[in-house]
Write a protein that holds these residues in place. Structure first.
Motif, mmCIF file in Angstrom:
data_model
loop_
_atom_site.group_PDB
_atom_site.id
_atom_site.type_symbol
_atom_site.label_atom_id
_atom_site.label_comp_id
_atom_site.label_asym_id
_atom_site.label_seq_id
_atom_site.Cartn_x
_atom_site.Cartn_y
_atom_site.Cartn_z
ATOM 1 N N ILE A 77 0.861 -1.179 0.000
ATOM 2 C CA ILE A 77 0.000 0.000 0.000
ATOM 3 C C ILE A 77 0.898 1.230 0.000
ATOM 4 N N VAL A 78 0.921 1.962 -1.110
ATOM 5 C CA VAL A 78 1.704 3.206 -1.178
ATOM 6 C C VAL A 78 0.769 4.310 -0.685
ATOM 7 N N ALA A 79 0.935 4.687 0.598
ATOM 8 C CA ALA A 79 -0.034 5.556 1.259
ATOM 9 C C ALA A 79 0.324 7.032 1.198
ATOM 10 N N VAL A 80 1.610 7.348 1.019
ATOM 11 C CA VAL A 80 2.072 8.739 1.023
ATOM 12 C C VAL A 80 2.905 8.982 -0.237
ATOM 13 N N GLY A 81 2.778 10.162 -0.808
ATOM 14 C CA GLY A 81 3.454 10.448 -2.071
ATOM 15 C C GLY A 81 4.863 10.969 -1.939
ATOM 16 N N HIS A 82 5.666 10.406 -1.038
ATOM 17 C CA HIS A 82 7.060 10.832 -0.921
ATOM 18 C C HIS A 82 7.753 10.706 -2.276
ATOM 19 N N SER A 83 8.682 11.601 -2.536
ATOM 20 C CA SER A 83 9.338 11.637 -3.850
ATOM 21 C C SER A 83 10.035 10.322 -4.182
ATOM 22 N N GLU A 84 10.586 9.640 -3.149
ATOM 23 C CA GLU A 84 11.282 8.383 -3.435
ATOM 24 C C GLU A 84 10.316 7.282 -3.866
ATOM 25 N N TYR A 85 9.071 7.333 -3.407
ATOM 26 C CA TYR A 85 8.069 6.360 -3.845
ATOM 27 C C TYR A 85 7.580 6.718 -5.248
#
Length: 442
Positions: free
Chosen positions: A389-397
């Protein structure tokens, strides 16, 4: 009292400005003012103060600039006696029943009152419902100081508009709403803020109006996002992609550009409750604002339920599956975990006996454990997953390729049994389809 001389005293170095509360809001204010005037930065958290003294900014709002600031950091409240202009920027959370929690503000009022000197202007920036500054803060400060407001000292309100993690819209570039208890205090407060606000200040006629501005502007955003979250739920039921629908809608000139998502943080997820609480005290029950809050507060569970459904349809047994969540902070590229709605995803999964593995290099592991009971796992230590689950849009994700994402899954699992939940719609639809993984987007 010569309240109209405070600005001149600050500019020529005879007087000092003090900041009470050195978190995500207070810290940038203190550092910006310190470029022009003498500033005392006070916080009750001695650990935080010592970090600042040693050039460490845990909020990441100032970064390496903290090493060069002239802010005089202290945990000694008696130092407030040296200041003639005091800005209070302490948190204003909500209680478990979503009622306003004014304990931090009241505590700050007691501390300021005990150390207040005649001829001082006190300005509150903490988000409150209309009436708090005059009806609650003034009596406490008067009682603790023995000084009469309007005679010995004056008060004002200027709502904070700091956006944690936003390196474009910074304090100097955001228009500042200012107010004072009378014409004299309003003029002086405007002059002081004009020292650092390049975008200009916007005076309003009274303190209650300024208090209302903050809770109304964030309630408006909350309602708009709630509408988009409802659209996401409807699109999910229709079997169409929300992001594609919104992309089409946004081709129209008057589209507002809002997107669905998890609405947490210290402002948008909290301020509407302050506004509706004030309304209810006057006998009016919100028809729209609270319904919007209900929708937004339900989205963590909605995402978790979608993940469980996708796992079942992929032939997985959710209770036995390894679920990895990427991100815990309330927004991307920011260490702030306050009121994170990712926690709602975690808690919903736990209701089904699923204990997810959570990783987030931006978040403080100690805070995550203390506030939410979440043990953060380092990136290199996360296990191979059945569901990500990719829950946060951090730049590395956001920068990860489909190949890199696939490496997060168990090698022996067929592509169509790998479940990817893209909460922020970070990845392109054509890439997701080509990956042959089972995916779901909010």
């Amino acid at each position: 009292m010569e309240f109209d001389k405070i600005y001149d005293g600050l500019i020529d170095g005879r007087e000092k400005l003090a900041l009470v509360g050195l978190g995500y809001v207070g810290m940038p204010i203190a550092v910006e003012f310190a470029k022009h005037v003498k500033v005392i930065g006070f916080d009750i958290n001695e650990t935080r103060v010592n970090e600042y003294k040693n050039g460490i900014d845990s909020t990441n709002e100032i970064g390496d600039n903290i090493k060069n600031t002239t802010v005089d950091f202290t945990a000694d409240p008696a130092r407030l006696k040296e200041a003639k202009f005091i800005i209070v920027a302490v948190p204003t959370p909500v209680n478990d029943d979503n009622s306003p929690n004014l304990r931090p503000v009241k505590g700050a009022c007691r501390m300021v009152g005990k150390n207040l000197t005649s001829g001082t202007i006190v300005v509150f920036e903490s988000t409150v419902y209309p009436g708090v500054t005059e009806d609650i803060c003034i009596p406490i400060i008067e009682r603790e100081s023995g000084l009469k407001c309007g005679v010995d000292w004056k008060i004002g309100y200027s709502p904070e508009r700091i956006n944690p993690g936003d390196y474009i819209h910074r304090l100097p570039t955001i228009v500042k709403v200012v107010s004072g208890m009378d014409e004299e205090s309003s003029r002086e407060i405007k002059k002081v803020y004009d020292i650092v606000i390049k975008a200009g200040t916007f005076p309003v006629s009274n303190i209650k109006t300024a208090e209302a501005v903050k809770v109304v502007e964030n309630s408006q955003r909350d309602i708009n996002i709630a509408f988009m979250n409802e659209i996401a739920i409807i699109c999910d039921k229709l079997g169409i992609d929300t992001d594609e629908v919104l992309a089409g809608m946004n081709t129209k000139w008057n589209a507002l550009g809002f997107k669905p998502g998890l609405v947490g943080g210290h402002c948008i997820g909290v301020d509407p409750y302050y506004l509706t609480n004030a309304a209810e005290k006057l006998g009016y029950h919100s028809q729209i604002i609270l319904n919007g809050r209900q929708v937004n507060d339900s989205m963590g569970a909605f995402v978790a339920d979608a993940a469980i459904k996708e796992m079942i349809e992929a032939g997985l047994a959710p209770k036995k599956a390894t679920v990895v969540i990427l991100g815990l902070t309330f927004k991307e590229n920011c260490p702030d975990t306050r009121n994170s709605k990712v926690v709602d995803i975690i808690n919903r999964l736990k209701e089904f006996d699923i204990t997810p593995v959570v990783t987030d290099s931006w978040a403080d592991p100690f805070v995550a454990e203390q506030e939410y009971g979440v043990e953060l796992v380092a990136w290199q230590d996360i296990p191979k997953a059945d569901c990500v689950i990719v829950a946060v849009g951090h730049s590395e994700y956001r920068a990860m390729s489909m190949m890199q994402i696939k490496e997060l899954f168990k090698a022996e699992t067929a592509d169509e049994e790998k479940v990817l939940v893209d909460v922020k719609s970070l990845y392109r639809m054509d890439e997701l389809r080509a990956s042959r993984m089972r995916f779901w987007r909010l």
